[in-house]
Design an enzyme around this catalytic site. Sequence first.
Site, PDB file in Angstrom:
ATOM      1  N   ASP A   4      44.260 -39.322  -4.449  1.00 26.98           N
ATOM      2  CA  ASP A   4      43.571 -38.074  -4.045  1.00 26.98           C
ATOM      3  C   ASP A   4      44.411 -36.783  -3.936  1.00 26.98           C
ATOM      4  O   ASP A   4      45.470 -36.896  -3.328  1.00 26.98           O
ATOM      5  CB  ASP A   4      42.902 -38.272  -2.722  1.00 26.98           C
ATOM      6  N   ASN A  12      39.734 -24.644  -5.186  1.00 26.78           N
ATOM      7  CA  ASN A  12      38.566 -24.163  -5.396  1.00 26.78           C
ATOM      8  C   ASN A  12      37.811 -22.957  -4.724  1.00 26.78           C
ATOM      9  O   ASN A  12      37.669 -21.879  -5.340  1.00 26.78           O
ATOM     10  CB  ASN A  12      37.570 -25.331  -5.659  1.00 26.78           C
ATOM     11  N   HIS A  17      36.918 -22.368  -9.568  1.00 21.47           N
ATOM     12  CA  HIS A  17      36.698 -23.404 -10.070  1.00 21.47           C
ATOM     13  C   HIS A  17      37.622 -23.523 -11.411  1.00 21.47           C
ATOM     14  O   HIS A  17      38.314 -24.856 -11.821  1.00 21.47           O
ATOM     15  CB  HIS A  17      35.380 -24.000 -10.421  1.00 21.47           C
ATOM     16  N   ASP A  21      40.019 -26.586 -12.204  1.00 22.45           N
ATOM     17  CA  ASP A  21      39.951 -27.273 -13.538  1.00 22.45           C
ATOM     18  C   ASP A  21      41.309 -27.349 -14.106  1.00 22.45           C
ATOM     19  O   ASP A  21      42.049 -28.352 -14.621  1.00 22.45           O
ATOM     20  CB  ASP A  21      39.092 -26.751 -14.746  1.00 22.45           C
ATOM     21  N   GLU A  47      38.405 -34.878  -7.133  1.00 23.36           N
ATOM     22  CA  GLU A  47      39.909 -34.702  -7.273  1.00 23.36           C
ATOM     23  C   GLU A  47      40.693 -35.871  -7.140  1.00 23.36           C
ATOM     24  O   GLU A  47      41.957 -35.963  -6.785  1.00 23.36           O
ATOM     25  CB  GLU A  47      40.404 -33.474  -6.340  1.00 23.36           C
TER      26      GLU A  47
END
Length: 129
Positions: A4, A12, A17, A21, A47
Amino acid sequence: LLIDLDHFKHVNDTWGHPAGDQVLVETAKVLKASVRQNDHVGRYGGEEFLVILPGTDLEGAYQLAERCRQQLEDLIINITDIPPLKITGSMGLFCNENDQSVAVEQMLHYADEALYKAKENGRNCVVKY
């Protein structure tokens, strides 16, 4: 191995975003470069990443997980118009070397429990189930 990305929501929320990404893409590249040819790396959701290490004992899996953790910690992600980003990952490891009959769902559950402990322990670490 369940991974994680620590505080990914902050990326974000702060940079948008598209930056998030890009962090995911760069993370995948680092993880794939850190594992062996017969290992499998995939995005597990959000994530989180899942790394499957066939034929690996607990100590070998832990060493590989630690290598992945260190590579993530050393990664600097350069994205246009924002400061360089650094990330870390919390990792939960389960190895079924002593019981080959453990169901996939149970293995994921055990890895998730170890991941939760990694987060409790301050993040950016590997915890064995």
